[in-house]
Design a protein around this motif. Structure first.
Motif, PDB file in Angstrom:
ATOM      1  N   ARG A 224     -25.882  26.217  12.648  1.00 55.11           N
ATOM      2  CA  ARG A 224     -25.375  27.262  13.538  1.00 55.11           C
ATOM      3  C   ARG A 224     -26.245  28.506  13.410  1.00 55.11           C
ATOM      4  NH1 ARG A 224     -20.116  27.444  15.527  1.00 55.11           N
ATOM      5  NH2 ARG A 224     -20.179  29.700  15.275  1.00 55.11           N
ATOM      6  N   SER A 225     -26.555  29.117  14.546  1.00 50.03           N
ATOM      7  CA  SER A 225     -27.358  30.343  14.527  1.00 50.03           C
ATOM      8  C   SER A 225     -26.495  31.579  14.350  1.00 50.03           C
ATOM      9  CB  SER A 225     -28.170  30.459  15.821  1.00 50.03           C
ATOM     10  OG  SER A 225     -27.305  30.442  16.948  1.00 50.03           O
ATOM     11  N   GLY A 226     -25.182  31.438  14.506  1.00 49.27           N
ATOM     12  CA  GLY A 226     -24.287  32.573  14.335  1.00 49.27           C
ATOM     13  C   GLY A 226     -24.257  33.489  15.535  1.00 49.27           C
ATOM     14  N   ASN A 227     -23.650  34.654  15.364  1.00 47.63           N
ATOM     15  CA  ASN A 227     -23.519  35.624  16.441  1.00 47.63           C
ATOM     16  C   ASN A 227     -24.784  36.467  16.574  1.00 47.63           C
ATOM     17  OD1 ASN A 227     -20.826  34.919  17.074  1.00 47.63           O
ATOM     18  ND2 ASN A 227     -20.035  36.210  15.425  1.00 47.63           N
ATOM     19  N   PRO A 228     -24.992  37.074  17.745  1.00 48.31           N
ATOM     20  CA  PRO A 228     -26.158  37.944  17.911  1.00 48.31           C
ATOM     21  C   PRO A 228     -26.016  39.226  17.101  1.00 48.31           C
ATOM     22  CG  PRO A 228     -24.740  38.065  19.845  1.00 48.31           C
ATOM     23  CD  PRO A 228     -24.196  36.964  18.985  1.00 48.31           C
ATOM     24  N   PRO A 229     -27.133  39.854  16.715  1.00 46.06           N
ATOM     25  CA  PRO A 229     -27.068  41.131  15.998  1.00 46.06           C
ATOM     26  C   PRO A 229     -26.798  42.277  16.969  1.00 46.06           C
ATOM     27  CG  PRO A 229     -29.351  40.442  16.282  1.00 46.06           C
ATOM     28  CD  PRO A 229     -28.500  39.330  16.823  1.00 46.06           C
ATOM     29  N   PRO A 230     -26.324  43.418  16.413  1.00 48.16           N
ATOM     30  CA  PRO A 230     -25.993  43.678  15.011  1.00 48.16           C
ATOM     31  C   PRO A 230     -24.726  42.946  14.587  1.00 48.16           C
ATOM     32  CG  PRO A 230     -25.445  45.581  16.357  1.00 48.16           C
ATOM     33  CD  PRO A 230     -26.158  44.626  17.244  1.00 48.16           C
TER      34      PRO A 230
END
Length: 304
Positions: free
Chosen positions: A51-57
């Protein structure tokens, strides 16, 4: 002083554990201390696929705490087994895999894979993450859903200690705790992060790209302590306490209200060597208090 703990069939040399999501895969903290000193290493949450996760920040500081919306970024279970687990001191310190999935079937599939791995000592099931759109806290807010996931995982992995990680974002955490105990959990860990948000009045935008996130750190400790106390009063299985623990004194407060062990989370970001120091500081503090053993101190809170 003997600070070993029998944690639902899992023997720990001391009650100091890392908290998932704050300690990487364990290897990242090896430069700051001896991983073999710890009671257990709980690794970053694992999913079937990377999983790449949520976008930053994805992280922002708050008064006495931190908001995160990482979104369970991870390398996936196969890469973990191939590239991370072989380098952890699993023969000296129990390695606990934290599992994330979007459905009960996925949880069971993950549990079956990790249950066959001898270097994984126990499973921690994350039914409490508030920072993903599917799965996570959706299971942890309903006692029937929490029990269903627990039963599915228990069937898929009958031979290893099963930890269910609970969310504080519920009306009555005692109901959820009882439901997972009845469904086959060996251990309960709590709390995960509290739902929260932060905004910027200048940009008029949220400080997290995900808008909302999970609050952790010293600010949540009173909530965590209360919920651990409540759960310890209604279940017969061991409880792991976490939430804002930054010192040996904090750790003993959780043990005094009934916890068998504690997990160190956000404090790892502030001081990556702290968790190792706590292992040494805990018996010293117990001796200063005139306590002969950790077992005698557990649950010794006097409320009358």
């Amino acid at each position: 002083m003997n600070t070993s703990v029998d944690l639902g069939g899992l023997r720990l040399k001391n009650p100091i554990m890392s908290a998932s999501g704050t300690f990487g895969y364990g290897l990242e903290f090896a430069p700051y201390g001896d991983l073999q000193k710890l009671g257990a290493i709980v690794v970053k949450g694992l999913s079937l696929q990377p999983r790449s996760g949520n976008p930053p920040p994805r992280i922002t500081e708050t008064p006495c705490g931190m908001l995160n919306a990482i979104g369970l970024q991870n390398v996936g279970v196969e890469k973990f087994l191939r590239e991370k687990l072989p380098f952890l001191p699993a023969d000296k310190t129990p390695v606990i895999a934290n599992l994330y999935a979007q459905g009960a079937g996925e949880f069971a599939e993950l549990a079956a894979i990790l249950g066959d791995e001898p270097k994984v000592s126990a499973l921690e099931i994350n039914i409490s993450c508030p920072n993903v759109r599917c799965g996570g806290v959706q299971f942890g807010q309903d006692p029937e859903a929490a029990a269903f996931v627990t039963r599915q995982v228990r069937r898929a992995c009958p031979d290893k200690p099963l930890i269910i990680k609970l969310s504080p974002n519920v009306t009555d955490i005692r109901v959820i705790a009882r439901s997972v105990q009845e469904a086959g959990a060996d251990i309960i860990s709590l709390i995960n992060t509290l739902g929260g948000m932060a905004v910027d009045i200048h940009s008029r935008k949220p400080r997290l790209a995900n808008t909302v996130g999970g609050l952790s750190g010293p600010a949540v400790k009173p909530v965590a302590l209360k919920m651990v106390y409540e759960v310890c009063g209604v279940v017969d299985i061991p409880v792991i306490g976490l939430g804002g623990i930054c010192s040996a004194r904090d750790a003993l407060e959780f043990i005094m209200v009934g916890a068998h062990a504690v997990q160190i989370g956000t404090a790892n970001f502030m001081r990556p060597d702290l968790i190792f120091d706590l292992v040494d500081e805990l018996p010293v503090l117990l001796a200063e208090l005139g306590v002969e053993s950790l077992e005698k101190f557990r649950g010794s809170l006097e409320t009358a």
